[in-house]
Design a protein around this motif. Structure first.
Motif, PDB file in Angstrom:
ATOM      1  N   TYR A 110       0.928  -1.236  -0.086  1.00 40.24           N
ATOM      2  CA  TYR A 110       0.099  -0.090  -0.125  1.00 40.24           C
ATOM      3  C   TYR A 110       0.942   1.150  -0.031  1.00 40.24           C
ATOM      4  O   TYR A 110       0.252   2.241  -0.460  1.00 40.24           O
ATOM      5  N   GLU A 111       2.293   0.984   0.266  1.00 38.95           N
ATOM      6  CA  GLU A 111       2.914   2.390   0.341  1.00 38.95           C
ATOM      7  C   GLU A 111       4.176   2.208  -0.376  1.00 38.95           C
ATOM      8  O   GLU A 111       5.079   1.606   0.435  1.00 38.95           O
ATOM      9  N   ARG A 112       4.286   2.701  -1.513  1.00 34.67           N
ATOM     10  CA  ARG A 112       5.613   2.429  -2.319  1.00 34.67           C
ATOM     11  C   ARG A 112       6.667   3.402  -1.882  1.00 34.67           C
ATOM     12  O   ARG A 112       6.504   4.502  -1.873  1.00 34.67           O
ATOM     13  N   LYS A 113       7.995   2.811  -1.717  1.00 36.03           N
ATOM     14  CA  LYS A 113       9.076   3.567  -1.492  1.00 36.03           C
ATOM     15  C   LYS A 113      10.227   3.208  -2.307  1.00 36.03           C
ATOM     16  O   LYS A 113      10.385   2.097  -2.701  1.00 36.03           O
ATOM     17  N   GLY A 114      10.956   4.053  -2.684  1.00 33.41           N
ATOM     18  CA  GLY A 114      12.088   3.855  -3.468  1.00 33.41           C
ATOM     19  C   GLY A 114      13.475   4.490  -2.735  1.00 33.41           C
ATOM     20  O   GLY A 114      13.386   5.178  -1.823  1.00 33.41           O
ATOM     21  N   TYR A 129       2.920  -9.488  -7.077  1.00 32.95           N
ATOM     22  CA  TYR A 129       3.393  -8.099  -7.368  1.00 32.95           C
ATOM     23  C   TYR A 129       3.538  -8.086  -8.704  1.00 32.95           C
ATOM     24  O   TYR A 129       3.225  -6.946  -9.248  1.00 32.95           O
ATOM     25  N   GLU A 130       4.098  -8.840  -9.700  1.00 39.84           N
ATOM     26  CA  GLU A 130       4.221  -8.566 -11.065  1.00 39.84           C
ATOM     27  C   GLU A 130       2.898  -8.360 -11.771  1.00 39.84           C
ATOM     28  O   GLU A 130       2.684  -7.589 -12.476  1.00 39.84           O
ATOM     29  N   ARG A 131       2.221  -9.517 -11.443  1.00 44.19           N
ATOM     30  CA  ARG A 131       1.067  -9.619 -12.300  1.00 44.19           C
ATOM     31  C   ARG A 131      -0.389  -8.656 -11.804  1.00 44.19           C
ATOM     32  O   ARG A 131      -1.025  -8.179 -12.650  1.00 44.19           O
ATOM     33  N   ILE A 132      -0.576  -8.491 -10.362  1.00 44.28           N
ATOM     34  CA  ILE A 132      -1.436  -7.946  -9.853  1.00 44.28           C
ATOM     35  C   ILE A 132      -1.171  -6.224  -9.745  1.00 44.28           C
ATOM     36  O   ILE A 132      -1.632  -5.236 -10.238  1.00 44.28           O
ATOM     37  N   VAL A 133       0.265  -6.148  -8.987  1.00 46.59           N
ATOM     38  CA  VAL A 133       0.479  -4.730  -8.707  1.00 46.59           C
ATOM     39  C   VAL A 133       0.961  -3.969  -9.967  1.00 46.59           C
ATOM     40  O   VAL A 133       0.487  -2.784 -10.224  1.00 46.59           O
ATOM     41  N   ASN A 134       2.016  -4.463 -10.670  1.00 48.27           N
ATOM     42  CA  ASN A 134       2.515  -4.151 -11.788  1.00 48.27           C
ATOM     43  C   ASN A 134       1.671  -4.243 -12.937  1.00 48.27           C
ATOM     44  O   ASN A 134       2.299  -3.554 -14.048  1.00 48.27           O
ATOM     45  N   GLU A 135       0.546  -5.183 -12.975  1.00 47.96           N
ATOM     46  CA  GLU A 135      -0.052  -5.283 -14.020  1.00 47.96           C
ATOM     47  C   GLU A 135       0.826  -5.988 -15.410  1.00 47.96           C
ATOM     48  O   GLU A 135       0.395  -5.818 -16.626  1.00 47.96           O
ATOM     49  N   ARG A 136       1.810  -6.765 -15.246  1.00 48.78           N
ATOM     50  CA  ARG A 136       2.547  -7.355 -16.133  1.00 48.78           C
ATOM     51  C   ARG A 136       1.830  -8.720 -16.556  1.00 48.78           C
ATOM     52  O   ARG A 136       1.197  -9.251 -15.631  1.00 48.78           O
ATOM     53  N   LYS A 137       2.109  -9.162 -17.564  1.00 49.74           N
ATOM     54  CA  LYS A 137       1.568 -10.325 -18.022  1.00 49.74           C
ATOM     55  C   LYS A 137       2.729 -11.458 -17.851  1.00 49.74           C
ATOM     56  O   LYS A 137       3.779 -11.118 -18.225  1.00 49.74           O
ATOM     57  N   LEU A 138       2.031 -12.599 -17.701  1.00 48.52           N
ATOM     58  CA  LEU A 138       3.093 -13.704 -17.276  1.00 48.52           C
ATOM     59  C   LEU A 138       3.294 -14.354 -18.676  1.00 48.52           C
ATOM     60  O   LEU A 138       2.543 -14.829 -19.316  1.00 48.52           O
ATOM     61  N   ILE A 139       4.826 -14.715 -18.573  1.00 49.97           N
ATOM     62  CA  ILE A 139       5.237 -15.540 -19.726  1.00 49.97           C
ATOM     63  C   ILE A 139       5.242 -16.951 -19.168  1.00 49.97           C
ATOM     64  O   ILE A 139       4.627 -18.078 -19.560  1.00 49.97           O
ATOM     65  N   VAL A 158      15.467  -0.846  -7.064  1.00 48.73           N
ATOM     66  CA  VAL A 158      15.079  -0.938  -5.375  1.00 48.73           C
ATOM     67  C   VAL A 158      13.759  -0.686  -5.192  1.00 48.73           C
ATOM     68  O   VAL A 158      13.535   0.848  -5.441  1.00 48.73           O
ATOM     69  N   VAL A 159      12.786  -1.406  -4.757  1.00 52.19           N
ATOM     70  CA  VAL A 159      11.399  -0.847  -4.435  1.00 52.19           C
ATOM     71  C   VAL A 159      11.038  -1.486  -3.136  1.00 52.19           C
ATOM     72  O   VAL A 159      11.368  -2.749  -2.840  1.00 52.19           O
ATOM     73  N   LEU A 160      10.484  -0.828  -2.150  1.00 57.93           N
ATOM     74  CA  LEU A 160      10.224  -1.086  -0.999  1.00 57.93           C
ATOM     75  C   LEU A 160       8.900  -0.864  -0.691  1.00 57.93           C
ATOM     76  O   LEU A 160       8.309   0.247  -0.961  1.00 57.93           O
ATOM     77  N   TYR A 161       7.897  -1.675  -0.211  1.00 60.12           N
ATOM     78  CA  TYR A 161       6.659  -1.314   0.314  1.00 60.12           C
ATOM     79  C   TYR A 161       6.473  -1.539   1.592  1.00 60.12           C
ATOM     80  O   TYR A 161       6.715  -2.557   2.266  1.00 60.12           O
TER      81      TYR A 161
END
Length: 170
Positions: free
Chosen positions: A21-25, A109-119, A32-35
């Protein structure tokens, strides 16, 4: 495909903010990404996220299409999660050696938060009857960004603190 999209919307609306819920860099470090999350509800939030996302992580789309979340999504996902956990697809390992915990959150994180598609979930596979950890990247995904294909190679590791996470380099 409506069921998959319905599940995705449910995760965005009901689960995503429980642990992301709170993204930090860190200034000057793009990789580097911290939530931050609610430390008081940490255990409950991580358990809810794991249990409710587990079917989406483990099952293929054909299996997910059969899942009815229209009446009580949480109860349906909790019930199916138990079935997934006891299936042959999930290796039986001790908690301390089971990489599935970090891998599931990476996938979320990748598929839901970042909306990336799965290979693919793993860049390398193992036999379903083999109980050893799969070798290779934990997650391969993609997204189109500025009309360019961006490939994401993901690896999940648990660390004891943010400073240790910053020492991992690419």
């Amino acid at each position: 495909m409506a069921k998959i999209e319905e599940l995705h919307r449910y995760y965005l609306a009901e689960i995503k903010d429980k642990i992301f819920y709170e993204r930090k860099g860190i200034e000057g470090k793009q990789y580097v990404v911290l939530y931050l999350h609610d430390a008081i509800k940490e255990i409950e939030s991580f358990v809810d996220t794991f249990v409710q996302y587990f079917p989406y992580y483990v099952w293929n789309e054909d299996q997910l299409e059969m899942l009815d979340i229209s009446i009580n999504a949480k109860a349906a996902l909790d019930n199916i999660s138990r079935k997934c956990w006891s299936s042959q697809v999930v290796p039986k390992r001790t908690t301390s050696t089971n990489g599935i915990y970090g891998e599931l959150y990476l996938d979320f994180y990748e598929r839901i938060v970042n909306e990336r598609k799965l290979i693919t979930t793993y860049a390398s596979r193992r036999s379903y009857l083999n109980n050893q950890e799969s070798k290779g990247f934990d997650h391969l995904g993609y997204i189109f960004k500025n009309n360019k294909l961006e490939i994401v190679l993901g690896e999940a590791k648990y660390v004891s603190g943010a400073s240790e996470a910053c020492t991992i380099s690419m």
